[in-house]
Design a protein around this motif. Structure first.
Motif, short mmCIF file in Angstrom:
data_model
loop_
_atom_site.label_atom_id
_atom_site.label_comp_id
_atom_site.label_asym_id
_atom_site.label_seq_id
_atom_site.Cartn_x
_atom_site.Cartn_y
_atom_site.Cartn_z
N LEU A 166 0.61 -1.24 -0.26
CA LEU A 166 0.16 -0.04 -0.05
C LEU A 166 0.48 1.26 0.18
CD1 LEU A 166 -3.04 0.47 2.21
CD2 LEU A 166 -1.12 2.09 2.24
N ALA A 167 1.80 1.70 0.33
CA ALA A 167 2.81 2.29 1.09
C ALA A 167 3.78 2.73 -0.58
CB ALA A 167 3.35 2.52 1.89
N ARG A 168 4.00 1.71 -1.17
CA ARG A 168 4.82 1.81 -1.97
C ARG A 168 3.88 1.93 -3.12
NH1 ARG A 168 6.72 -3.57 -0.84
NH2 ARG A 168 5.51 -4.21 -2.81
N ALA A 169 2.67 1.69 -3.49
CA ALA A 169 1.61 2.06 -4.09
C ALA A 169 1.24 3.66 -4.50
CB ALA A 169 -0.09 1.79 -4.29
N ALA A 170 0.95 4.36 -3.19
CA ALA A 170 0.59 5.27 -2.86
C ALA A 170 2.22 6.55 -2.92
CB ALA A 170 0.48 5.96 -1.14
N ARG A 171 3.26 5.72 -2.47
CA ARG A 171 4.75 6.28 -3.55
C ARG A 171 4.39 6.53 -4.77
NH1 ARG A 171 7.43 3.99 -0.24
NH2 ARG A 171 6.80 4.83 1.88
N TYR A 172 4.28 5.54 -5.41
CA TYR A 172 4.44 5.55 -6.88
C TYR A 172 3.20 6.26 -7.82
CZ TYR A 172 3.37 4.41 -11.23
OH TYR A 172 2.98 4.18 -12.67
N LEU A 173 1.87 6.33 -6.28
CA LEU A 173 0.97 7.38 -7.38
C LEU A 173 0.43 9.04 -7.15
CD1 LEU A 173 -1.44 4.88 -6.23
CD2 LEU A 173 -1.32 5.71 -8.73
N ALA A 174 1.45 9.42 -5.73
CA ALA A 174 1.46 10.52 -5.63
C ALA A 174 3.48 10.84 -6.50
CB ALA A 174 1.75 10.81 -4.19
N GLY A 175 4.09 10.32 -7.27
CA GLY A 175 5.22 10.49 -7.10
C GLY A 175 5.59 10.39 -8.27
N GLU A 176 6.00 9.14 -8.82
CA GLU A 176 5.65 9.10 -10.74
C GLU A 176 4.75 9.58 -11.52
OE1 GLU A 176 6.83 5.66 -13.43
OE2 GLU A 176 7.64 5.84 -11.70
N ALA A 177 3.19 8.88 -11.33
CA ALA A 177 2.29 9.12 -11.53
C ALA A 177 1.37 10.86 -11.24
CB ALA A 177 0.74 8.32 -11.25
N GLY A 178 2.14 11.37 -10.75
CA GLY A 178 1.79 12.50 -10.54
C GLY A 178 0.12 12.99 -9.23
N ILE A 179 -0.60 11.71 -8.83
CA ILE A 179 -1.36 11.64 -7.97
C ILE A 179 -1.74 13.32 -6.78
CG2 ILE A 179 -3.74 10.64 -7.22
CD1 ILE A 179 -3.39 10.39 -10.69
N ARG A 180 -2.74 13.41 -7.64
CA ARG A 180 -3.16 14.30 -5.74
C ARG A 180 -3.69 14.13 -4.85
NH1 ARG A 180 1.97 14.62 -6.88
NH2 ARG A 180 2.90 15.62 -6.93
N GLN A 181 -4.99 13.63 -5.30
CA GLN A 181 -5.84 13.19 -4.72
C GLN A 181 -6.63 11.28 -4.63
OE1 GLN A 181 -9.37 15.55 -5.99
NE2 GLN A 181 -9.19 15.21 -8.01
N PHE A 182 -6.60 11.17 -3.38
CA PHE A 182 -7.17 9.64 -3.24
C PHE A 182 -7.80 9.77 -2.22
CE2 PHE A 182 -2.06 10.30 -3.48
CZ PHE A 182 -1.83 9.11 -4.32
#
Length: 271
Positions: free
Chosen positions: A66-82
């Motif tokens: 979960l932590a790696r997915a959140a880190r990837y999405l907020a980082g590389e994928a540029g997502i700002r909403q969860f």
């Protein structure tokens, strides 16, 4: 400024808490080493660990995904909403903590309908000064309510990461599980993501542990094959490395050769 449970739209004045009936969120909290559980939950957890000693470690490895997915999405994928549905009880590395460590302006909405989770909602609702968190008391099947209340915190015209961590195993029907995913994805814009993990039937020991779980725990849990997981995401783009054991989804350096565990992970993007 953090938004309280009332802003999430579902705070009960006196949620009923039956400590004699084992509950999924509390059993998982016990397996993760948490303190927010009761004797009935620990009894089921101990029975599972007796038959599958590595399950507590598997729980921690799933949480690390979960932590790696959140880190990837907020980082590389540029997502700002969860939108994190099936939040569970607060532990280390909650979604908002990880996402806001990468992007302090990230906004997170948690959704659950377990009374103890509701009682701990305020513990979840810490946030960076730039971002926001909120909590919705709702069932995953009520997508209309969830999305309506999520709009108070999230801009649903912009991409959202939908987290369904360990929750669709409680939905027995593949068709219903697929419909639940579509009920959210269809309302989210292009560039949104779905991330989840759930138990697979790839291990006889895991199958036995789930059998023990289902004797006492509420709600019951259902395992799926990797092929069944893949079918849930028809029409979405599966992010590399695909549908794999949680330990093999974008592992930290040095962990690439970790032994597979029967918890499968997937991150998919809406084109």
């Amino acid at each position: 400024m953090a938004e309280g449970p009332a802003a999430g739209g579902g705070e009960r004045d006196n949620p009923k808490l039956d400590t004699t009936v084992p509950q999924t969120a509390r059993i998982w909290n016990y397996l993760l080493g948490g303190k927010d559980n009761f004797a009935a939950d620990r009894e089921v957890g101990d029975q599972i660990i007796e038959n599958l000693p590595q399950l507590a470690e598997n729980a921690k490895l799933s949480r690390a995904y979960l932590a790696r997915a959140a880190r990837y999405l907020a980082g590389e994928a540029g997502i700002r909403q969860f939108l994190d549905i099936g939040t569970g009880l607060p532990t280390a590395d909650n979604t908002h903590e990880v996402a806001q460590s990468v992007a302090p302006e990230a906004r997170i909405v948690y959704v659950d309908n377990d009374p103890l989770v509701l009682a701990h909602a305020r513990a979840l609702l810490t946030t960076s000064a730039q971002g926001a968190t909120a909590y919705i008391d709702a069932d995953i099947r009520d997508s209309k309510k969830i999305l309506e209340e999520a709009r108070r915190t999230l801009d649903l015209t912009q991409p959202v990461a939908l987290f369904l961590m360990g929750i669709l195993g409680h939905v027995e029907s593949d068709d219903e599980a697929r419909q639940i995913i579509r009920s959210f994805v269809d309302e989210l814009p292009s560039g949104s993501y779905v991330a989840l993990y759930d138990g697979s039937d790839t291990s006889p020991d895991n199958t036995e542990a789930v059998r023990i779980w289902n004797i006492s725990a509420n709600p019951k849990y259902h395992l799926r094959t990797p092929e069944q997981f893949a079918a849930l995401f028809e029409g979405l783009e599966i992010v590399e490395p695909g549908i794999v054991s949680v330990v093999h989804w974008k592992p930290e350096p040095g962990a690439e050769k970790a032994d597979e565990i029967p918890q499968y992970a997937v991150v998919a993007r809406k084109p």
